[in-house]
Design a protein around this motif. Structure first.
Motif, PDB file in Angstrom:
ATOM      1  N   THR A 116       0.819  -1.206   0.000  1.00 26.25           N
ATOM      2  CA  THR A 116       0.000   0.000   0.000  1.00 26.25           C
ATOM      3  C   THR A 116       0.856   1.261   0.000  1.00 26.25           C
ATOM      4  OG1 THR A 116      -0.160  -0.358   2.392  1.00 26.25           O
ATOM      5  CG2 THR A 116      -2.075  -0.975   1.065  1.00 26.25           C
ATOM      6  N   VAL A 117       2.142   1.127   0.362  1.00 24.48           N
ATOM      7  CA  VAL A 117       3.050   2.274   0.346  1.00 24.48           C
ATOM      8  C   VAL A 117       3.218   2.822  -1.073  1.00 24.48           C
ATOM      9  CG1 VAL A 117       5.236   1.054  -0.059  1.00 24.48           C
ATOM     10  CG2 VAL A 117       5.212   3.077   1.418  1.00 24.48           C
ATOM     11  N   ALA A 118       2.722   2.100  -2.052  1.00 25.24           N
ATOM     12  CA  ALA A 118       2.798   2.576  -3.432  1.00 25.24           C
ATOM     13  C   ALA A 118       2.096   3.924  -3.616  1.00 25.24           C
ATOM     14  CB  ALA A 118       2.186   1.547  -4.380  1.00 25.24           C
ATOM     15  N   LEU A 119       1.057   4.202  -2.841  1.00 20.70           N
ATOM     16  CA  LEU A 119       0.316   5.459  -3.039  1.00 20.70           C
ATOM     17  C   LEU A 119       1.213   6.678  -2.820  1.00 20.70           C
ATOM     18  CD1 LEU A 119      -3.111   4.503  -1.416  1.00 20.70           C
ATOM     19  CD2 LEU A 119      -2.501   4.560  -3.848  1.00 20.70           C
ATOM     20  N   PRO A 120       1.850   6.830  -1.655  1.00 19.75           N
ATOM     21  CA  PRO A 120       2.769   7.972  -1.521  1.00 19.75           C
ATOM     22  C   PRO A 120       4.012   7.824  -2.408  1.00 19.75           C
ATOM     23  CG  PRO A 120       2.838   6.583   0.452  1.00 19.75           C
ATOM     24  CD  PRO A 120       1.691   6.121  -0.373  1.00 19.75           C
ATOM     25  N   MET A 121       4.441   6.598  -2.667  1.00 18.71           N
ATOM     26  CA  MET A 121       5.607   6.386  -3.534  1.00 18.71           C
ATOM     27  C   MET A 121       5.348   6.926  -4.934  1.00 18.71           C
ATOM     28  SD  MET A 121       7.385   2.786  -4.703  1.00 18.71           S
ATOM     29  CE  MET A 121       6.410   2.570  -6.197  1.00 18.71           C
ATOM     30  N   TRP A 122       4.187   6.629  -5.491  1.00 17.31           N
ATOM     31  CA  TRP A 122       3.862   7.109  -6.832  1.00 17.31           C
ATOM     32  C   TRP A 122       3.718   8.630  -6.864  1.00 17.31           C
ATOM     33  CZ3 TRP A 122      -0.075   2.574  -7.346  1.00 17.31           C
ATOM     34  CH2 TRP A 122       0.597   1.446  -7.842  1.00 17.31           C
ATOM     35  N   TYR A 123       3.203   9.203  -5.794  1.00 16.32           N
ATOM     36  CA  TYR A 123       3.096  10.668  -5.743  1.00 16.32           C
ATOM     37  C   TYR A 123       4.499  11.278  -5.789  1.00 16.32           C
ATOM     38  CZ  TYR A 123       1.696  15.361  -4.416  1.00 16.32           C
ATOM     39  OH  TYR A 123       1.487  16.721  -4.412  1.00 16.32           O
ATOM     40  N   ALA A 124       5.412  10.692  -4.999  1.00 13.91           N
ATOM     41  CA  ALA A 124       6.786  11.203  -4.993  1.00 13.91           C
ATOM     42  C   ALA A 124       7.417  11.077  -6.377  1.00 13.91           C
ATOM     43  CB  ALA A 124       7.616  10.452  -3.954  1.00 13.91           C
ATOM     44  N   ARG A 125       7.138   9.975  -7.036  1.00  7.67           N
ATOM     45  CA  ARG A 125       7.769   9.731  -8.348  1.00  7.67           C
ATOM     46  C   ARG A 125       7.196  10.625  -9.440  1.00  7.67           C
ATOM     47  NH1 ARG A 125       9.747  10.226 -12.108  1.00  7.67           N
ATOM     48  NH2 ARG A 125      10.466   8.820 -13.768  1.00  7.67           N
ATOM     49  N   TYR A 126       5.865  10.698  -9.527  1.00  6.73           N
ATOM     50  CA  TYR A 126       5.254  11.345 -10.682  1.00  6.73           C
ATOM     51  C   TYR A 126       4.868  12.800 -10.440  1.00  6.73           C
ATOM     52  CZ  TYR A 126       5.120   6.594 -12.452  1.00  6.73           C
ATOM     53  OH  TYR A 126       5.481   5.337 -12.862  1.00  6.73           O
ATOM     54  N   ALA A 127       4.525  13.165  -9.197  1.00  6.01           N
ATOM     55  CA  ALA A 127       4.166  14.559  -8.908  1.00  6.01           C
ATOM     56  C   ALA A 127       5.386  15.369  -8.472  1.00  6.01           C
ATOM     57  CB  ALA A 127       3.079  14.619  -7.834  1.00  6.01           C
ATOM     58  N   GLN A 128       6.236  14.748  -7.633  1.00  4.73           N
ATOM     59  CA  GLN A 128       7.418  15.460  -7.150  1.00  4.73           C
ATOM     60  C   GLN A 128       8.679  15.157  -7.960  1.00  4.73           C
ATOM     61  OE1 GLN A 128       7.144  14.075  -2.999  1.00  4.73           O
ATOM     62  NE2 GLN A 128       6.492  16.137  -2.399  1.00  4.73           N
ATOM     63  N   ARG A 129       8.594  14.238  -8.893  1.00  6.36           N
ATOM     64  CA  ARG A 129       9.683  13.919  -9.818  1.00  6.36           C
ATOM     65  C   ARG A 129      10.935  13.438  -9.088  1.00  6.36           C
ATOM     66  NH1 ARG A 129       7.479  13.060 -14.381  1.00  6.36           N
ATOM     67  NH2 ARG A 129       9.461  13.449 -15.444  1.00  6.36           N
ATOM     68  N   ILE A 130      10.746  12.625  -8.059  1.00  9.18           N
ATOM     69  CA  ILE A 130      11.869  12.103  -7.288  1.00  9.18           C
ATOM     70  C   ILE A 130      12.187  10.691  -7.785  1.00  9.18           C
ATOM     71  CG2 ILE A 130      12.738  11.514  -4.992  1.00  9.18           C
ATOM     72  CD1 ILE A 130      10.646  13.430  -3.827  1.00  9.18           C
ATOM     73  N   PRO A 131      13.414  10.402  -8.211  1.00  8.78           N
ATOM     74  CA  PRO A 131      13.775   9.034  -8.613  1.00  8.78           C
ATOM     75  C   PRO A 131      13.696   8.095  -7.415  1.00  8.78           C
ATOM     76  CG  PRO A 131      15.440  10.635  -9.312  1.00  8.78           C
ATOM     77  CD  PRO A 131      14.530  11.343  -8.370  1.00  8.78           C
ATOM     78  N   LEU A 132      13.373   6.821  -7.684  1.00  3.76           N
ATOM     79  CA  LEU A 132      13.110   5.863  -6.609  1.00  3.76           C
ATOM     80  C   LEU A 132      14.051   4.677  -6.669  1.00  3.76           C
ATOM     81  CD1 LEU A 132       9.223   5.541  -7.066  1.00  3.76           C
ATOM     82  CD2 LEU A 132      10.414   7.107  -5.513  1.00  3.76           C
ATOM     83  N   VAL A 133      14.412   4.182  -5.468  1.00  2.00           N
ATOM     84  CA  VAL A 133      14.985   2.849  -5.305  1.00  2.00           C
ATOM     85  C   VAL A 133      13.980   2.059  -4.478  1.00  2.00           C
ATOM     86  CG1 VAL A 133      16.811   1.456  -4.285  1.00  2.00           C
ATOM     87  CG2 VAL A 133      17.382   3.589  -5.455  1.00  2.00           C
ATOM     88  N   LEU A 134      13.360   1.064  -5.071  1.00  2.00           N
ATOM     89  CA  LEU A 134      12.384   0.226  -4.384  1.00  2.00           C
ATOM     90  C   LEU A 134      13.096  -1.013  -3.856  1.00  2.00           C
ATOM     91  CD1 LEU A 134       9.386  -0.375  -3.671  1.00  2.00           C
ATOM     92  CD2 LEU A 134       9.249  -1.598  -5.849  1.00  2.00           C
ATOM     93  N   HIS A 135      13.072  -1.207  -2.537  1.00  2.22           N
ATOM     94  CA  HIS A 135      13.736  -2.365  -1.927  1.00  2.22           C
ATOM     95  C   HIS A 135      12.681  -3.431  -1.659  1.00  2.22           C
ATOM     96  CE1 HIS A 135      17.593  -3.289   0.537  1.00  2.22           C
ATOM     97  NE2 HIS A 135      17.124  -4.372  -0.054  1.00  2.22           N
ATOM     98  N   VAL A 136      12.789  -4.550  -2.348  1.00  5.23           N
ATOM     99  CA  VAL A 136      11.815  -5.635  -2.221  1.00  5.23           C
ATOM    100  C   VAL A 136      12.209  -6.488  -1.013  1.00  5.23           C
ATOM    101  CG1 VAL A 136      10.762  -7.623  -3.351  1.00  5.23           C
ATOM    102  CG2 VAL A 136      11.370  -5.602  -4.690  1.00  5.23           C
ATOM    103  N   LEU A 137      11.585  -6.184   0.110  1.00 11.60           N
ATOM    104  CA  LEU A 137      11.859  -6.906   1.351  1.00 11.60           C
ATOM    105  C   LEU A 137      10.940  -8.106   1.522  1.00 11.60           C
ATOM    106  CD1 LEU A 137      12.309  -3.831   3.722  1.00 11.60           C
ATOM    107  CD2 LEU A 137      14.014  -4.994   2.329  1.00 11.60           C
ATOM    108  N   ASP A 138       9.774  -8.063   0.905  1.00 10.82           N
ATOM    109  CA  ASP A 138       8.828  -9.185   0.911  1.00 10.82           C
ATOM    110  C   ASP A 138       8.270  -9.353  -0.498  1.00 10.82           C
ATOM    111  OD1 ASP A 138       8.760  -9.904   3.765  1.00 10.82           O
ATOM    112  OD2 ASP A 138       7.855  -7.930   4.030  1.00 10.82           O
ATOM    113  N   VAL A 139       8.024 -10.600  -0.875  1.00 10.61           N
ATOM    114  CA  VAL A 139       7.481 -10.899  -2.203  1.00 10.61           C
ATOM    115  C   VAL A 139       5.962 -10.966  -2.103  1.00 10.61           C
ATOM    116  CG1 VAL A 139       7.415 -12.562  -4.082  1.00 10.61           C
ATOM    117  CG2 VAL A 139       9.558 -12.158  -2.866  1.00 10.61           C
ATOM    118  N   TRP A 140       5.301 -10.082  -2.814  1.00 12.63           N
ATOM    119  CA  TRP A 140       3.835 -10.045  -2.848  1.00 12.63           C
ATOM    120  C   TRP A 140       3.375 -10.555  -4.212  1.00 12.63           C
ATOM    121  CZ3 TRP A 140       0.904  -7.692   1.243  1.00 12.63           C
ATOM    122  CH2 TRP A 140       1.693  -7.151   2.266  1.00 12.63           C
ATOM    123  N   PRO A 141       2.208 -11.223  -4.288  1.00 13.68           N
ATOM    124  CA  PRO A 141       1.181 -11.412  -3.257  1.00 13.68           C
ATOM    125  C   PRO A 141       1.426 -12.588  -2.310  1.00 13.68           C
ATOM    126  CG  PRO A 141       0.397 -12.304  -5.317  1.00 13.68           C
ATOM    127  CD  PRO A 141       1.748 -11.684  -5.610  1.00 13.68           C
TER     128      PRO A 141
END
Length: 413
Positions: A116-141
């Protein structure tokens, strides 16, 4: 660089929830400006940590790091609905009350759990134009089902498909995707993540622990000739600790003492199972304060790592693997995949088949036969392997490199 961390879990939460704090301090020590967006601490009890009162948002400085905390619904019990509310409430609050704390960053590190952290993550990426490093700590689903969000019936494929599509969108939005084990990296490639995006960054243990105070073996009346096996962590469905109790029921060796420290949704059931079986070689210690964990590890001759057999077990790397190696303790691993590989490659571990009480009992017998002196030698080998492969210094360098690469990608764009 100006680096942000977006994570639902952060200090003073213990165990795996403390690892983002280690990263924040490590990056700050390397001269970066670090800001954190997180929730109010409530793991693993679901109750707010001492000194905190829930509010819409709160700013604080921890170890020189600026931290923005936002409101969430605190819960960590067996209710899937309440856990989902916890995850969703943090994501919503971060989006509404936290994004200004990330403004002007060069790059953002994001813990992918919960997704669910994707919601603020996407805002940071697309609205604030911040590059991301996504750390996959758990495999979903898969992680959702293994930790109590099981679902069945005709809607199962629909739910899994939606979660998979959600995760794929998270991977696409990230400039770099870090993974914690080789198996996770292979899985991400099969799920369409370009290999050039991937960075192997295994997690580390909390090395900043206070000196051991008191002799827990003496406090508990454990003799010098006893072989002590410790399990410390969450008592939940994914850990499969009922197999350990079944194995203890098969073993009559008086040299063995098993200490189980922690709490979770399966605690009452496990205590009842031990009482019904009349186990005299198992003691439940409850959840110990963080400052008592070094004494617990010092009392151990070996530590138990277990994962219930499932689709995701081959890709999971519990933080207690690194904690055991860092403490210089031998390991009995009842798990498949990457966990079993580390147990063997480190020279610290014995392995058993997950869910197989007879196999785990064989491992317990072998621990007793090795004795404390030989187990100490295994632990030393594990500590040396930790320094090479999993230390905080190595992990922070790897993440710093991934962040630098992601930031450069963002500048080119």
């Amino acid at each position: 660089m100006r680096i942000g961390l977006l994570t639902q879990w952060f200090d003073p939460e213990p165990g795996p929830a403390s690892l983002p704090g280690v990263l924040a301090r490590g990056l700050a020590d390397r001269g970066h400006e670090v800001r954190v967006l997180t929730g109010f601490p409530n793991y693993p009890t679901g109750r707010l940590a001492a000194g905190y009162r829930l509010s819409r948002r709160m700013d604080e400085i921890r170890d020189g790091v600026r931290v923005r905390r936002v409101a969430l619904y605190p819960s960590h019990d067996a209710s899937a609905a309440r856990r989902l509310l916890t995850y969703a409430s943090f994501a919503s609050s971060a989006l509404v009350s936290g994004m200004d704390a990330l403004r002007g960053l060069d790059v953002l590190w994001v813990s992918n759990s919960p997704i669910t952290v994707a919601l603020p993550m996407w805002y940071a990426r697309y609205a604030q134009r911040i590059p991301l490093v996504l750390h996959v700590l758990d495999v979903w689903p898969e992680h959702a089902e293994a930790t109590g969000f099981g679902w069945g019936g005709p809607g199962r494929r629909i739910v899994e498909g939606c979660m998979s599509a959600w995760c794929s969108a998270m991977y696409r939005s990230a400039a770099r995707v870090a993974h914690i084990s080789p198996g996770v990296g292979d899985l991400l490639i099969r799920r369409g993540v370009p290999a050039e995006k991937l960075r192997y960054v295994p997690m580390w243990a909390d090395e900043n622990r206070p000196a051991t105070s008191g002799d827990l073996r003496v406090e508990l009346g454990i003799g010098a000739d006893q072989v002590v096996l410790v399990y410390a962590g969450t008592l939940g469905a994914a850990q499969g600790l009922d197999t350990l109790l079944d194995a203890c029921a098969r073993l009559a060796d008086p040299r063995l003492t098993v200490l189980i420290a922690g709490s979770g949704v399966a605690e009452d059931r496990l205590r009842a199972q031990a009482a019904t079986a009349g186990l005299t070689n198992v003691r439940f210690l409850g959840r110990l304060p963080r400052e008592r964990m070094p004494a617990l590890m010092a009392a151990a001759d070996a530590c138990f790592v277990s994962l219930r057999r499932s689709v995701m077990a081959a890709y999971t790397m519990p933080s207690k693997v690194q904690a055991t190696l860092a403490a210089g303790r031998a390991m009995l691993a009842a798990a498949d995949g990457d966990v079993a590989a580390v147990a063997r490659e480190s020279g610290a571990g014995l392995t058993a088949r997950p869910g197989d009480a007879a196999s785990v009992a064989d491992g317990l017998r072998e621990l007793c036969e090795l004795g404390r002196e030989k187990l100490e030698l295994l632990g030393r080998a594990g500590r040396a392997h930790y320094e090479r492969a999993f230390s905080v210094a190595a992990g922070v360098r790897r993440i710093e490199a991934a962040l630098t690469s992601a930031a450069a990608t963002g500048r080119r764009r």
